[in-house]
Design a protein around this motif. Structure first.
Motif, mmCIF file in Angstrom:
data_model
loop_
_atom_site.group_PDB
_atom_site.id
_atom_site.type_symbol
_atom_site.label_atom_id
_atom_site.label_comp_id
_atom_site.label_asym_id
_atom_site.label_seq_id
_atom_site.Cartn_x
_atom_site.Cartn_y
_atom_site.Cartn_z
ATOM 1 N N THR A 170 -8.420 5.464 7.790
ATOM 2 C CA THR A 170 -6.963 5.439 7.827
ATOM 3 C C THR A 170 -6.582 5.286 9.287
ATOM 4 N N HIS A 203 -3.102 -1.698 4.076
ATOM 5 C CA HIS A 203 -2.947 -0.458 3.301
ATOM 6 C C HIS A 203 -3.424 -0.667 1.867
ATOM 7 N N ARG A 204 -4.378 0.123 1.471
ATOM 8 C CA ARG A 204 -5.002 0.074 0.140
ATOM 9 C C ARG A 204 -5.732 -1.242 -0.120
ATOM 10 N N ARG A 209 -6.667 2.492 4.564
ATOM 11 C CA ARG A 209 -5.329 3.060 4.426
ATOM 12 C C ARG A 209 -4.610 2.932 5.768
ATOM 13 N N ASP A 237 3.345 6.553 0.438
ATOM 14 C CA ASP A 237 1.928 6.864 0.306
ATOM 15 C C ASP A 237 1.132 6.487 1.549
ATOM 16 N N ALA A 238 1.774 5.930 2.569
ATOM 17 C CA ALA A 238 1.120 5.726 3.861
ATOM 18 C C ALA A 238 1.122 7.052 4.617
ATOM 19 N N HIS A 277 2.316 13.676 3.737
ATOM 20 C CA HIS A 277 1.444 12.620 4.241
ATOM 21 C C HIS A 277 1.423 12.592 5.771
ATOM 22 N N ARG A 379 -7.557 11.907 0.547
ATOM 23 C CA ARG A 379 -8.757 11.145 0.212
ATOM 24 C C ARG A 379 -9.593 11.851 -0.859
#
Length: 462
Positions: A170, A203-204, A209, A237-238, A277, A379
């Protein structure tokens, strides 16, 4: 424990045999772990299929259930644990580790900013990103939350290196539009545009991430912090990562820059940068009101003990954070930190706690470096322990790896003492192997006094 029957194990499995240890939940911080928080198999078998965990249990239970042709890698005297996870580290700062004699703000200006400026060079960024990823692996770290530089090239380089190695990182581009050299500053609107483009690209994407990354409040204008908060709202979701309350001089400066805000934490709160997050690195010089706000918002703190002691920043209050219900991760913070090793990080965390009249048990330390940090980074749905279906990231630890560890071996009475010796005396020599998604990505050269090297067999006669 998996519930597969003898007939449902798929073809193409492989297995690793050795002592297995992983965490099912937070073990607490008492000498004995909480019930049902630890899974330990003295003669264990980790069964993998297509890069994921199929089962983790005793060798006597699982060996007979494998096909006769299944390859079993045996790690004599090896302790197999989930891959270590680092919740705060700087990819571009490898070259400034162990730079002498300054506190945070001077250290940034003297060492860090000049080194980071080089990452506008695509070739340099690629070389350093690959070096960084390989060094993580040789220290047993398979996943991390990473600062890049303000150059988009640095982010691309890091994610490309992670993809090549199967790692799940990430990371994000530093947002920094003031109080930095011209070759490091971005622009207020450009930081949003670049971050958005990188987020959409990475991202994803597989295991990667994105993290929205304002460096810290002082180096971002209010307008840039507002745009960072907007990006966090648009992509909840970041992850969000930044620095907070590390150094008394930093805190004083930030207060002067934002006199309208009631506290350093209130700055991030005001601009929409707190939440479950968010990972705030350091959080040393804070109060109970701050801790309560962290707990209320679900915001997390990365405990960075080697950098906090090396830069003379202060001692994190681990007990107060836990008592307030704050989620805490453990982090190397290289290059202010002095080692990429999570074992060395555990050792320094223990010492910081002792200096505060507290403790950190080996159970808690190894939990933080694995499942605990996975939870901090969201994670844990695919990593952090050996539950079936999770990605097979793991490390083989050799508790005979150095003369000092070998010397202590006859005096070990239980698993807790083995773990404590590893975290206090261990270093990169204790990493016999690092496996990412079932693939051996690092295999340590043989050591003269080590009995931990892999042997291969099939299930018959294993």
């Amino acid at each position: 424990m998996s519930t597969f029957s003898d007939t449902t194990l798929p073809h193409g499995c492989e297995a690793h045999r050795g002592t297995l240890l992983h965490f099912l939940d937070d073990p607490g911080n008492d000498p004995e772990p909480r019930p049902n928080s630890v899974a330990y198999f003295e003669d264990g078998l980790l069964v993998l299929h297509q890069g994921k965990v199929l089962a983790a249990g005793t060798a006597s239970e699982w060996l007979p259930r494998l096909a006769a042709t299944t390859q079993v890698t045996c790690w004599p005297d090896g302790l197999i644990v989930p891959g270590f996870i680092d919740t705060h580290v700087h990819m571009p700062q490898l070259g400034v580790m162990a730079s002498y004699g300054t506190q945070l703000l001077d250290w940034l200006e003297t060492y860090t900013f000049p080194h980071e400026a080089r990452f506008s060079d695509v070739d340099w960024a690629g070389v350093e990103a690959r070096r960084f990823a390989d060094l993580l692996l040789c220290h047993g770290t398979t996943s991390a939350l990473v600062f890049c530089t303000s150059h988009p090239e640095s982010v691309d380089a890091l994610f490309e290196a992670a993809e090549e190695r199967g790692m799940g990182l990430t990371a994000g581009k530093v947002m920094m539009d003031r109080y930095a050299p011209a070759n490091l500053k971005d622009t207020t609107s450009g930081s949003y545009t670049d971050s958005l483009a990188l987020l959409k690209k990475w991202h994803r994407r597989g295991r990667q991430r994105y993290a929205i990354t304002p460096r810290f409040a002082a180096t971002s204008t209010p307008e840039q912090l507002a745009l960072a908060g907007q990006l966090a709202e648009e992509y909840p979701d970041a992850m969000v990562q930044t620095h907070w309350a590390e150094n008394t001089g930093e805190i004083k400066w930030v207060g002067e820059l934002f006199p309208e805000r009631t506290s350093y934490l209130d700055i991030y709160d005001h601009y929409g940068l707190l939440g479950d997050h968010t990972v705030l690195a350091h959080g040393i010089h804070i109060n109970d009101e701050d801790r309560q706000r962290l707990a209320d918002t679900g915001s997390r703190v990365a405990f960075c003990p080697t950098s906090n002691t090396f830069l003379g920043s202060g001692l994190f209050d681990f007990r107060a954070a836990r008592d307030a219900g704050v989620a805490v991760g453990l982090a190397s913070d290289v290059g202010g930190g002095t080692s990429l090793s999570m074992l060395a990080t555990m050792a320094e965390a223990y010492k910081v706690c002792r200096l505060r009249g507290q403790t950190m048990t080996p159970w808690q330390a190894f939990y933080l470096a694995t499942l605990g940090n996975a939870r901090v980074l969201h994670r844990d749905e695919d990593s952090g322990n050996f539950e079936p279906g999770k990605i097979a990231d793991f490390v083989v630890l050799d508790h005979h790896a150095s003369p000092m560890l070998a010397m202590k071996e006859p005096y070990i009475n239980n698993l807790s003492e083995t773990l404590f010796n590893l975290m206090i005396l261990g270093d990169d020599r204790a990493i016999a192997a690092t496996v990412v998604a079932g693939q051996v990505r690092y295999l340590r050269p043989a050591l003269p006094q080590s009995g931990t090297s892999p042997t291969h067999s099939h299930t018959q006669g294993a």
